[in-house]
Motif scaffolding. Structure first.
Motif, PDB file in Angstrom:
ATOM      1  N   ASN A  36      -1.674  22.551  -6.909  1.00  0.00           N
ATOM      2  CA  ASN A  36      -1.990  21.550  -5.898  1.00  0.00           C
ATOM      3  C   ASN A  36      -1.656  20.202  -6.546  1.00  0.00           C
ATOM      4  OD1 ASN A  36      -3.329  19.510  -4.442  1.00  0.00           O
ATOM      5  ND2 ASN A  36      -5.038  20.855  -3.886  1.00  0.00           N
TER       6      ASN A  36
ATOM      7  N   GLN B 294     -15.691  11.087  -5.960  1.00  0.00           N
ATOM      8  CA  GLN B 294     -14.673  10.063  -5.768  1.00  0.00           C
ATOM      9  C   GLN B 294     -15.298   8.790  -5.234  1.00  0.00           C
ATOM     10  OE1 GLN B 294     -14.946  13.016  -4.367  1.00  0.00           O
ATOM     11  NE2 GLN B 294     -13.160  14.190  -4.922  1.00  0.00           N
TER      12      GLN B 294
ATOM     13  N   PRO C 209      -8.457  15.611   5.950  1.00  0.00           N
ATOM     14  CA  PRO C 209      -9.090  15.056   4.747  1.00  0.00           C
ATOM     15  C   PRO C 209      -8.674  15.784   3.478  1.00  0.00           C
ATOM     16  CG  PRO C 209     -10.707  16.130   6.192  1.00  0.00           C
ATOM     17  CD  PRO C 209      -9.360  16.522   6.674  1.00  0.00           C
TER      18      PRO C 209
ATOM     19  N   GLN D  39     -15.125  18.979   1.662  1.00  0.00           N
ATOM     20  CA  GLN D  39     -14.578  18.914   3.021  1.00  0.00           C
ATOM     21  C   GLN D  39     -15.707  19.004   4.057  1.00  0.00           C
ATOM     22  OE1 GLN D  39     -11.133  18.863   3.965  1.00  0.00           O
ATOM     23  NE2 GLN D  39     -10.678  18.408   1.829  1.00  0.00           N
TER      24      GLN D  39
ATOM     25  N   ALA E  95      -9.296  21.855   4.570  1.00  0.00           N
ATOM     26  CA  ALA E  95      -8.812  22.762   3.509  1.00  0.00           C
ATOM     27  C   ALA E  95      -9.413  24.145   3.780  1.00  0.00           C
ATOM     28  CB  ALA E  95      -9.196  22.199   2.153  1.00  0.00           C
TER      29      ALA E  95
ATOM     30  N   THR F  52      -5.196  16.418   0.811  1.00  0.00           N
ATOM     31  CA  THR F  52      -3.830  15.978   0.498  1.00  0.00           C
ATOM     32  C   THR F  52      -2.795  17.025   0.899  1.00  0.00           C
ATOM     33  OG1 THR F  52      -4.041  16.854  -1.749  1.00  0.00           O
ATOM     34  CG2 THR F  52      -4.602  14.542  -1.428  1.00  0.00           C
TER      35      THR F  52
ATOM     36  N   TRP G 133     -17.761  15.801   4.323  1.00  0.00           N
ATOM     37  CA  TRP G 133     -17.044  14.735   5.034  1.00  0.00           C
ATOM     38  C   TRP G 133     -17.016  15.020   6.539  1.00  0.00           C
ATOM     39  CZ3 TRP G 133     -12.447  15.321   1.093  1.00  0.00           C
ATOM     40  CH2 TRP G 133     -12.832  14.781  -0.138  1.00  0.00           C
TER      41      TRP G 133
ATOM     42  N   ASP H  65     -15.009  16.380  -7.765  1.00  0.00           N
ATOM     43  CA  ASP H  65     -14.219  16.586  -6.549  1.00  0.00           C
ATOM     44  C   ASP H  65     -15.029  17.287  -5.455  1.00  0.00           C
ATOM     45  OD1 ASP H  65     -12.090  16.674  -4.752  1.00  0.00           O
ATOM     46  OD2 ASP H  65     -11.311  18.539  -5.587  1.00  0.00           O
TER      47      ASP H  65
ATOM     48  N   ASP I 292      -5.740  24.641   2.060  1.00  0.00           N
ATOM     49  CA  ASP I 292      -4.965  23.953   1.020  1.00  0.00           C
ATOM     50  C   ASP I 292      -3.732  24.762   0.620  1.00  0.00           C
ATOM     51  OD1 ASP I 292      -6.151  21.509   0.959  1.00  0.00           O
ATOM     52  OD2 ASP I 292      -7.312  21.836  -0.856  1.00  0.00           O
TER      53      ASP I 292
ATOM     54  N   LEU J 215      -7.010   7.117   0.113  1.00  0.00           N
ATOM     55  CA  LEU J 215      -7.346   7.942  -1.058  1.00  0.00           C
ATOM     56  C   LEU J 215      -7.871   7.010  -2.163  1.00  0.00           C
ATOM     57  CD1 LEU J 215      -7.202  11.032  -1.774  1.00  0.00           C
ATOM     58  CD2 LEU J 215      -5.261  10.502  -3.206  1.00  0.00           C
TER      59      LEU J 215
ATOM     60  N   LEU K   7      -6.637  11.893   4.009  1.00  0.00           N
ATOM     61  CA  LEU K   7      -6.569  11.608   2.579  1.00  0.00           C
ATOM     62  C   LEU K   7      -5.266  12.159   2.022  1.00  0.00           C
ATOM     63  CD1 LEU K   7     -10.233  12.670   1.717  1.00  0.00           C
ATOM     64  CD2 LEU K   7      -9.399  10.372   2.290  1.00  0.00           C
TER      65      LEU K   7
ATOM     66  N   TYR L  46      -2.482  17.268  -6.000  1.00  0.00           N
ATOM     67  CA  TYR L  46      -3.671  16.422  -6.192  1.00  0.00           C
ATOM     68  C   TYR L  46      -4.386  16.825  -7.488  1.00  0.00           C
ATOM     69  CZ  TYR L  46      -8.367  14.570  -5.344  1.00  0.00           C
ATOM     70  OH  TYR L  46      -9.574  13.921  -5.462  1.00  0.00           O
TER      71      TYR L  46
HETATM   72  C1  RAM Z   1      -7.162  18.236  -1.586  1.00  0.00           C
HETATM   73  C2  RAM Z   1      -8.373  18.996  -2.026  1.00  0.00           C
HETATM   74  C3  RAM Z   1      -9.384  18.126  -2.748  1.00  0.00           C
HETATM   75  C4  RAM Z   1      -9.629  16.839  -1.992  1.00  0.00           C
HETATM   76  C5  RAM Z   1      -8.327  16.109  -1.829  1.00  0.00           C
HETATM   77  C6  RAM Z   1      -8.479  14.806  -1.085  1.00  0.00           C
HETATM   78  O1  RAM Z   1      -6.176  18.261  -2.527  1.00  0.00           O
HETATM   79  O2  RAM Z   1      -8.958  19.594  -0.923  1.00  0.00           O
HETATM   80  O3  RAM Z   1     -10.589  18.810  -2.954  1.00  0.00           O
HETATM   81  O4  RAM Z   1     -10.577  16.037  -2.618  1.00  0.00           O
HETATM   82  O5  RAM Z   1      -7.422  16.925  -1.114  1.00  0.00           O
END
Ligand code: RAM
Length: 354
Positions: A61, A153, A244, A189, A182, A246, A192, A139, A219, A290, A270, A63
């Protein structure tokens, strides 16, 4: 598979090393998992001889790669004798358990974990703690019972509010929206999304916005792309999508960019500036948000060192030095905030390189 790379200098070098390490397959151990390491191995816990292992939600990933680049820099600067990265290739609920158990066997001093599920990792983390390990969640939190502190974050509610403000602006405050998340079990997630739903219900500014669907791309790039496509088929009046994650936002942008919905259906959430740049330039995406992911890993490493040295216990009010990022304080619920978030658009996206 087992991946190994040698130590790195500087955050960018660490990221490059992570990116290229996939080429250095040294031996196979099966199970769809990987491990990366730097420095010397150590099982003892004296201050100069401590070990730290990062267990992200999943490898593969982009991120995660940036987060771990910062984590490796932090581990080195904080004075760990070695740092490792191990983790699953998928983000399913129980995929991290065997990795935690292996770290317990090895006597790793600090485990830094982004939980794929707040409870599925619990029993394994309890065993690791009983064997003397300190647990830092980052995270995506575990159930607080299973960790010493959580490096977050940005305040979770603020993450939700930014994304609602962005989508509202982009759809003129009115119409159907969907969330492309995700995995369905990811702590970050779900928190949020919960705050977004509460705000949509209670804030009169959002009275004309209707959340019609929540879908999960796990994801996984392909699944996220297909979920985006499915949303547009199922909801022809959809005005906007919040993703939300990446992985989700990049896959959705790719789908929209070559579809009839480009520039008509808004997309925010994000994203990594480097992944989203082409979609901002071609008009698919106006603005997204982000934080700096490398800082998340960096602060987590210093928090782990302070715990392992016995300087802090993770109590509210504890403070520790996080290298070049300065002093950090443990807030309510054992949460350390990294922040702040940035909003990226055509005017500033070229100023960022992650
Ligand atoms: C993805 C993942 C990660 C999240 C970021 C913003 O890569 O789900 O946990 O924090 O995005």
């Amino acid at each position: 598979m087992r991946f190994i790379h040698s130590g790195s200098t500087g955050r960018r070098a660490a990221f490059a090393a992570l990116a290229t390490s996939a080429a250095l397959i040294l031996s196979a151990c099966g199970g769809g998992a990987a491990t990366e390491g730097s420095g010397s191995e150590s099982g003892s816990g004296s201050e100069g001889d401590q070990t730290i292992t990062f267990i992200p939600k999943q490898l593969n990933n982009p991120y995660t790669d940036v987060v771990l680049g910062g984590g490796e820099d932090g581990a080195k600067e904080a004075g760990f004798a070695s740092s490792e990265v191990v983790g699953p290739l998928d983000a399913s609920a129980s995929s991290q358990v065997s990795f935690i158990n292996a770290e317990t066997q090895r006597g790793t001093n600090v485990i830094v974990i982004a939980a794929n599920d707040p409870d599925a990792v619990g029993p394994a983390l309890e065993e690791a703690r009983a064997a003397g390990a300190k647990i830092v969640a980052f995270d995506s939190d575990t159930n607080p019972d299973y960790r010493d502190l959580f490096v977050s974050q940005v305040n979770a509610k603020d993450v939700a509010l930014i994304q609602l403000e962005l989508i509202s602006e982009q759809i003129g405050g009115k119409g159907e929206i969907a969330i492309l998340s995700a995995t369905a079990n990811a702590t970050n997630q779900n928190e949020w999304i919960k705050f977004m739903e509460e705000e949509l219900e209670s804030n009169p500014d959002y009275a004309d916005i209707e959340l019609v669907a929540k879908v999960y791309g796990d994801d996984d790039d392909t699944k996220s792309f297909q979920e985006a496509q499915g949303l547009l088929q199922a909801y022809p009046d959809l005005k906007g999508i919040i993703s939300p994650t990446t992985v989700g936002i990049a896959a959705t942008a790719r789908y929209l960019s070559t579809s009839e919905y480009k520039g008509k259906v808004a997309l925010t959430g994000l994203g990594l500036p480097n992944e989203m740049r082409p979609f901002v330039k071609d008009g698919t995406v106006t603005e997204f948000a982000l934080w700096d992911p490398a800082q998340l890993g960096y602060v987590a490493a210093f928090a782990g060192k302070a715990l392992a040295d016995g300087d802090i216990t993770g109590e509210t009010g504890d403070t520790f030095e996080a290298g070049e990022l300065g002093e950090r304080e443990v807030g309510d619920g054992g949460i350390v905030l990294v922040g702040p978030p940035t909003q990226f658009n055509a005017d500033n996206i070229d100023d960022y390189d992650f």
